[in-house]
Design a protein around this motif. Sequence first.
Motif, mmCIF file in Angstrom:
data_model
loop_
_atom_site.group_PDB
_atom_site.id
_atom_site.type_symbol
_atom_site.label_atom_id
_atom_site.label_comp_id
_atom_site.label_asym_id
_atom_site.label_seq_id
_atom_site.Cartn_x
_atom_site.Cartn_y
_atom_site.Cartn_z
ATOM 1 N N PHE A 1 0.787 -1.234 0.000
ATOM 2 C CA PHE A 1 0.000 0.000 0.000
ATOM 3 C C PHE A 1 0.823 1.291 0.000
ATOM 4 C CE2 PHE A 1 -2.631 -3.410 1.725
ATOM 5 C CZ PHE A 1 -3.630 -3.410 0.756
ATOM 6 N N PRO A 2 1.964 1.382 0.699
ATOM 7 C CA PRO A 2 2.743 2.615 0.601
ATOM 8 C C PRO A 2 3.165 2.946 -0.828
ATOM 9 C CG PRO A 2 3.449 1.349 2.509
ATOM 10 C CD PRO A 2 2.508 0.465 1.735
ATOM 11 N N VAL A 3 3.492 1.908 -1.607
ATOM 12 C CA VAL A 3 3.892 2.134 -3.004
ATOM 13 C C VAL A 3 2.709 2.665 -3.814
ATOM 14 C CG1 VAL A 3 4.786 1.051 -5.096
ATOM 15 C CG2 VAL A 3 5.636 0.331 -2.858
ATOM 16 N N ILE A 4 1.531 2.073 -3.604
ATOM 17 C CA ILE A 4 0.338 2.522 -4.321
ATOM 18 C C ILE A 4 0.042 3.984 -4.001
ATOM 19 C CG2 ILE A 4 -2.171 2.237 -4.503
ATOM 20 C CD1 ILE A 4 -1.752 -0.758 -4.076
ATOM 21 N N ILE A 5 0.088 4.320 -2.723
ATOM 22 C CA ILE A 5 -0.203 5.696 -2.311
ATOM 23 C C ILE A 5 0.822 6.660 -2.888
ATOM 24 C CG2 ILE A 5 -0.294 7.256 -0.319
ATOM 25 C CD1 ILE A 5 -1.466 4.919 1.279
ATOM 26 N N ARG A 6 2.095 6.257 -2.872
ATOM 27 C CA ARG A 6 3.148 7.139 -3.395
ATOM 28 C C ARG A 6 2.924 7.463 -4.873
ATOM 29 N NH1 ARG A 6 7.142 4.584 -1.428
ATOM 30 N NH2 ARG A 6 7.811 3.334 -3.215
ATOM 31 N N GLU A 7 2.554 6.467 -5.661
ATOM 32 C CA GLU A 7 2.342 6.710 -7.088
ATOM 33 C C GLU A 7 1.084 7.543 -7.348
ATOM 34 O OE1 GLU A 7 4.482 6.049 -9.559
ATOM 35 O OE2 GLU A 7 5.794 5.496 -7.915
ATOM 36 N N ILE A 8 0.032 7.305 -6.555
ATOM 37 C CA ILE A 8 -1.171 8.130 -6.682
ATOM 38 C C ILE A 8 -0.846 9.570 -6.318
ATOM 39 C CG2 ILE A 8 -3.475 8.582 -5.742
ATOM 40 C CD1 ILE A 8 -3.795 5.572 -5.332
ATOM 41 N N GLU A 9 -0.112 9.745 -5.225
ATOM 42 C CA GLU A 9 0.254 11.094 -4.772
ATOM 43 C C GLU A 9 1.067 11.816 -5.828
ATOM 44 O OE1 GLU A 9 2.513 14.300 -3.086
ATOM 45 O OE2 GLU A 9 3.398 12.414 -3.775
ATOM 46 N N LYS A 10 1.957 11.091 -6.498
ATOM 47 C CA LYS A 10 2.794 11.709 -7.529
ATOM 48 C C LYS A 10 1.936 12.280 -8.658
ATOM 49 C CE LYS A 10 6.340 9.297 -8.835
ATOM 50 N NZ LYS A 10 7.131 8.252 -9.535
#
Length: 284
Positions: free
Chosen positions: A100-109
């Motif tokens: 989930f941290p990876v998913i959130i990071r890419e969405i945030e980007k």
Amino acid sequence: MKKFEKIVTWIQEEVRSGRMVSGEKLPSEQELSEQFQVSRQTVRRALEELVKENIVESRRGSGSYICEDAGILLGNTERRADHEEKRIAVMLTYIDTYIFPVIIREIEKKVTQAGGILQIAMTDNSVAKERMHLEEFLRTRRIDGLIAEPVKSGLPNPNLDLYQKLQKSGIPVVFVNSFYENLTIPHVSLDDEKAGYLATKHLLECGHTRIAGIFKADDIQGQNRHRGYVQALQEAGMLYDPDKVIWFHTEDRKVHPREGILRLLAKGISLDAVVCYNDQIAMQ
């Protein structure tokens, strides 16, 4: 004007005009080299100059990006109208573990690049928490879009009407990782049945014949991966044995899978391979 200065001036103008925004990734060194017909060393010199001016930041292993305040420094204080103050909510089962941290990071980007604002919510895979967040989104009307991971998608869910209300109110919804079969909402997810099929087929091709399975019962991912497991066994002419299948739920995910395998072994059931719901379960 020196060659590297042409690149500097071009990027500055792209930012000043709003064609490039804070957080946006620049073309690669190779792409800039080809675009301006210069060496990569010249491109690096230009990027170094822009870093000094706080227009560009370099991220190791990722590339170069427009700095957060670059537009202000260059006199562009206006957001592009089509992206003004867009607030995107992302609601996942968990936010600080596993994938989930990876998913959130890419969405945030992506949200940042578009000049938007990200709002994060977590459900713990709880129907009650999902309903609480959905009701809040509807009550406040403060979001422009929702990226949601369905909660216990393998079970009947009483919150489907709230997703439909969001759609009717003009707030678009996209599901990630899974979906609710009763809703016509777009989703970005795996072909879980094929995943279970390929995992089982691989073990069969390696010569294993006594293959157990561990699957999650309350999410549709687990049910579909189980279907793929059954299909691969049937294609190989092997009898499906429900005694070799262990089902677990969100609440007992940390103990039940491992204990289930130990119980099978204690009963004298002979195993030579296991198809697991995911890598976390496999590590157990």
